[in-house]
Design an enzyme around this catalytic site. Structure first.
Site, PDB file in Angstrom:
ATOM      1  N   GLU A  74     -18.676  -7.635  59.637  1.00 24.20           N
ATOM      2  CA  GLU A  74     -17.694  -6.983  58.771  1.00 24.20           C
ATOM      3  C   GLU A  74     -17.047  -7.977  57.811  1.00 24.20           C
ATOM      4  O   GLU A  74     -16.837  -7.671  56.635  1.00 24.20           O
ATOM      5  CB  GLU A  74     -16.615  -6.300  59.620  1.00 24.20           C
ATOM      6  CG  GLU A  74     -17.014  -4.941  60.148  1.00 24.20           C
ATOM      7  CD  GLU A  74     -17.247  -3.945  59.026  1.00 24.20           C
ATOM      8  OE1 GLU A  74     -16.491  -3.934  58.039  1.00 24.20           O
ATOM      9  OE2 GLU A  74     -18.214  -3.160  59.133  1.00 24.20           O
ATOM     10  N   HIS A  84     -19.227  -4.436  49.495  1.00 24.89           N
ATOM     11  CA  HIS A  84     -19.096  -4.579  50.949  1.00 24.89           C
ATOM     12  C   HIS A  84     -20.231  -3.865  51.673  1.00 24.89           C
ATOM     13  O   HIS A  84     -20.905  -4.443  52.532  1.00 24.89           O
ATOM     14  CB  HIS A  84     -17.743  -4.010  51.401  1.00 24.89           C
ATOM     15  CG  HIS A  84     -17.579  -3.880  52.879  1.00 24.89           C
ATOM     16  ND1 HIS A  84     -16.760  -4.708  53.615  1.00 24.89           N
ATOM     17  CD2 HIS A  84     -18.123  -3.012  53.782  1.00 24.89           C
ATOM     18  CE1 HIS A  84     -16.819  -4.368  54.888  1.00 24.89           C
ATOM     19  NE2 HIS A  84     -17.638  -3.327  55.020  1.00 24.89           N
ATOM     20  N   GLU A  85     -20.430  -2.597  51.331  1.00 26.74           N
ATOM     21  CA  GLU A  85     -21.429  -1.805  52.041  1.00 26.74           C
ATOM     22  C   GLU A  85     -22.841  -2.324  51.799  1.00 26.74           C
ATOM     23  O   GLU A  85     -23.655  -2.417  52.727  1.00 26.74           O
ATOM     24  CB  GLU A  85     -21.307  -0.334  51.637  1.00 26.74           C
ATOM     25  CG  GLU A  85     -20.022   0.328  52.103  1.00 26.74           C
ATOM     26  CD  GLU A  85     -19.870   0.319  53.622  1.00 26.74           C
ATOM     27  OE1 GLU A  85     -20.896   0.401  54.321  1.00 26.74           O
ATOM     28  OE2 GLU A  85     -18.736   0.209  54.105  1.00 26.74           O
ATOM     29  N   HIS A  89     -23.836  -5.302  53.885  1.00 26.33           N
ATOM     30  CA  HIS A  89     -24.350  -5.034  55.235  1.00 26.33           C
ATOM     31  C   HIS A  89     -25.878  -5.073  55.217  1.00 26.33           C
ATOM     32  O   HIS A  89     -26.510  -5.526  56.181  1.00 26.33           O
ATOM     33  CB  HIS A  89     -23.871  -3.671  55.736  1.00 26.33           C
ATOM     34  CG  HIS A  89     -22.477  -3.680  56.292  1.00 26.33           C
ATOM     35  ND1 HIS A  89     -22.087  -4.516  57.319  1.00 26.33           N
ATOM     36  CD2 HIS A  89     -21.382  -2.943  55.968  1.00 26.33           C
ATOM     37  CE1 HIS A  89     -20.809  -4.297  57.599  1.00 26.33           C
ATOM     38  NE2 HIS A  89     -20.355  -3.355  56.797  1.00 26.33           N
ATOM     39  N   TYR A 117     -23.771  -5.831  65.745  1.00 22.29           N
ATOM     40  CA  TYR A 117     -22.533  -5.121  65.437  1.00 22.29           C
ATOM     41  C   TYR A 117     -21.730  -4.924  66.717  1.00 22.29           C
ATOM     42  O   TYR A 117     -21.507  -3.811  67.186  1.00 22.29           O
ATOM     43  CB  TYR A 117     -22.852  -3.790  64.768  1.00 22.29           C
ATOM     44  CG  TYR A 117     -21.757  -3.317  63.844  1.00 22.29           C
ATOM     45  CD1 TYR A 117     -21.513  -3.970  62.634  1.00 22.29           C
ATOM     46  CD2 TYR A 117     -20.962  -2.238  64.180  1.00 22.29           C
ATOM     47  CE1 TYR A 117     -20.514  -3.537  61.782  1.00 22.29           C
ATOM     48  CE2 TYR A 117     -19.955  -1.804  63.336  1.00 22.29           C
ATOM     49  CZ  TYR A 117     -19.736  -2.465  62.145  1.00 22.29           C
ATOM     50  OH  TYR A 117     -18.736  -2.039  61.296  1.00 22.29           O
ATOM     51  N   HIS A 123     -13.742  -4.133  63.128  1.00 25.78           N
ATOM     52  CA  HIS A 123     -12.968  -3.966  61.895  1.00 25.78           C
ATOM     53  C   HIS A 123     -11.580  -4.589  61.990  1.00 25.78           C
ATOM     54  O   HIS A 123     -10.891  -4.715  60.975  1.00 25.78           O
ATOM     55  CB  HIS A 123     -12.807  -2.483  61.554  1.00 25.78           C
ATOM     56  CG  HIS A 123     -14.052  -1.815  61.072  1.00 25.78           C
ATOM     57  ND1 HIS A 123     -14.931  -1.192  61.929  1.00 25.78           N
ATOM     58  CD2 HIS A 123     -14.559  -1.680  59.820  1.00 25.78           C
ATOM     59  CE1 HIS A 123     -15.929  -0.687  61.223  1.00 25.78           C
ATOM     60  NE2 HIS A 123     -15.737  -0.977  59.947  1.00 25.78           N
ATOM     61  N   ASP A 176     -14.262   0.468  68.840  1.00 26.99           N
ATOM     62  CA  ASP A 176     -14.812  -0.056  67.576  1.00 26.99           C
ATOM     63  C   ASP A 176     -15.760  -1.227  67.827  1.00 26.99           C
ATOM     64  O   ASP A 176     -15.677  -2.269  67.192  1.00 26.99           O
ATOM     65  CB  ASP A 176     -13.666  -0.469  66.658  1.00 26.99           C
ATOM     66  CG  ASP A 176     -14.134  -0.891  65.271  1.00 26.99           C
ATOM     67  OD1 ASP A 176     -15.203  -0.438  64.833  1.00 26.99           O
ATOM     68  OD2 ASP A 176     -13.412  -1.680  64.630  1.00 26.99           O
TER      69      ASP A 176
END
Length: 358
Positions: free
Chosen positions: A201, A177-178, A181, A192, A279, A274
Site C-alpha cells: 500500500e 496509486h491503483e 499495484h 498483501y 491500509h 484489513d
C-alpha cells in the site's frame, strides 16, 4: 473490501478506500450510506482469496522471460459501465481520440496517460508490466459506487455518492496509486498481508504522490503529500484519504471516523482486520519516504523515487518483506546509486530511524 464482477478468472482487487473507513460508514452513515458500505465490505473474504491466488502465482511470473515489446507507446481505452457492474462496458474513448466531454471519461484517460508517461520518462518502464500493457479504465461503475480499484486487468471508477465522496476519477494520485499495484505485482510481488501488505500500500501511495507531483512539476517541499485530495465531498471534515507528511491527520469526521494511521513503529497497529492493517500501518513507511524526499530535496521522483523504484526491482526483495528488510534494501540501493557516504544515503537512513524502523 471491494466489489467487482469479473467473469472467467480470479484477479487481485486493490481498492483505494480502506475497510476501516467503510466499516465506520456502515455504523454511522445514513441508511443509504450504510447499505453501500455493507455491500462493499461483504466481499472481503472473496477478495482475500483473490489476493492469495495472485501471490501464489508471483514466483512463476517473476521467473518467466518478458515478452518482446514494441516501441513504448500508450494504449488507453476508456469504457463506461453506465451504472451497471459489468466490465469493461462500452468503449467511449480510445487512444488518440479527442476529449469526450464526459469529465469522468476524460479524467480517467488523462490519469492513465500521466501514469504511463511518468513510468516511461522517469524510469524507462514500458507500462505497468514493462512490456507495453494496454491501459484500460471503466467509469460510471455501479450506482453511486464509492470506490476505485485495480483488478489486475484494468482500472474501475465509481461516481461517488456526492455526500461523502466525489467522483473517483478526480484525483490523479488515486489513479497512479491503483496502477502502481500492478507495477508491484510485476516487480517485488509484495504479499498483501501484514508488513509486506502495508509496504504494498505504501509503495502505491509513494508513486501515486510522485505522479501528482510530476504532473504539477512540484518539488518535494512544494507538494502537499496528500493521497486523494478532492475525493471527500463538501461538508466532510477532512482533506484527503491519507497524509504521507502527517499520518493520522487526513480526516476526522463523524461518518468516516478518524484517520487511524500511525507515524512511528511505537504506534504500530496489531490487528487481524484489513489483512493485518495494510491500509493503516502503511503510514509508517509513507512518512519515511516523505522525510527522505524532503531531506534530499528537489523533485522527489529524481532521487528518492529512484531509490524506492530500484528497491522494488531489487533481486533481494522478498514477497514477505518486512519494514526493516525493505528499509535496509533502500539504504543499500541509495549506497549503490549515490555512494555509501552520500547525502542521499544519509537521508534515507535518517528517515527510517526517525519512524522507528531502523
Amino acid at each position: 473490501m471491494c466489489k467487482s464482477l469479473v467473469v472467467g478468472r480470479s484477479h487481485s482487487i486493490y481498492c483505494i478506500l480502506p475497510p476501516h473507513m467503510l466499516e465506520h460508514i456502515a455504523k454511522k452513515g445514513d441508511e443509504k450510506q450504510r447499505a453501500r458500505a455493507i455491500d462493499t465490505l461483504s466481499t472481503d473474504h472473496t477478495m482475500r482469496q483473490f489476493r492469495s491466488v495472485q501471490a501464489a502465482s508471483f514466483t512463476q511470473r517473476r521467473a518467466m522471460p518478458m515478452p518482446a515489446a514494441a516501441a513504448p507507446s500508450a494504449h488507453r481505452s476508456i469504457y463506461t459501465a453506465n451504472q451497471s457492474e459489468t466490465l469493461p462496458g462500452a468503449i467511449v474513448r480510445a487512444e488518440g481520440a479527442g476529449a469526450s466531454g464526459d469529465v469522468c471519461v476524460d479524467e480517467a484517460y488523462d490519469g492513465l496517460g500521466a501514469t504511463f508517461e511518468f513510468y516511461l520518462e522517469v524510469f524507462h518502464r514500458n507500462s505497468i508490466d514493462d512490456a507495453g500493457l494496454p491501459l484500460l479504465g471503466t467509469v460510471h461503475y455501479g450506482q453511486d459506487y464509492d470506490n476505485a480499484f485495480w483488478n489486475s486487468q484494468q482500472m474501475v471508477f465509481g461516481d461517488g455518492d456526492g455526500t461523502l465522496f466525489n467522483r473517483f476519477t478526480i484525483a490523479v494520485d488515486v489513479i497512479g496509486h491503483e496502477l502502481t499495484h500492478g507495477v508491484t505485482e510485476h516487480t517485488a510481488g509484495l504479499n498483501y498481508l501484514g508488513q509486506a501488505g502495508a509496504l504494498n500500500e505504501s509503495v502505491s501511495d509513494v508513486f501515486g504522490s510522485l505522479i501528482k507531483q510530476y504532473v504539477k512539476k512540484q518539488t518535494a517541499d512544494q507538494a502537499d503529500w496528500l493521497i486523494g485530495e478532492g475525493l471527500l465531498a463538501k461538508g466532510v471534515n477532512g482533506v484527503a484519504l491519507r497524509s504521507m507528511k502527517e499520518p493520522g491527520t487526513a480526516y476526522d469526521d463523524p461518518t468516516l471516523g478518524k484517520d487511524p494511521q500511525p507515524d512511528h513503529m511505537s504506534k504500530y497497529v496489531h490487528t487481524t482486520q484489513d489483512s493485518g492493517g495494510v491500509h493503516i500501518n502503511s503510514g509508517i513507511p509513507n512518512r519515511a519516504f516523505y522525510l527522505a524526499a524532503v531531506e534530499i530535496g528537489g523533485q522527489a521522483w529524481v532521487k528518492a523515487g529512484r531509490i524506492w523504484y530500484e528497491t522494488l526491482n531489487d533481486s533481494h526483495i522478498k514477497p514477505s518483506s518486512t519494514f526493516k528488510g525493505f528499509a535496509q534494501l533502500t539504504v543499500s540501493n541509495a549506497n549503490r546509486l549515490y555512494g555509501a557516504n552520500s547525502a542521499e544515503s544519509a537521508a534515507v537512513t535518517k528517515a527510517w530511524k526517525e519512524v522507528g524502523v531502523l
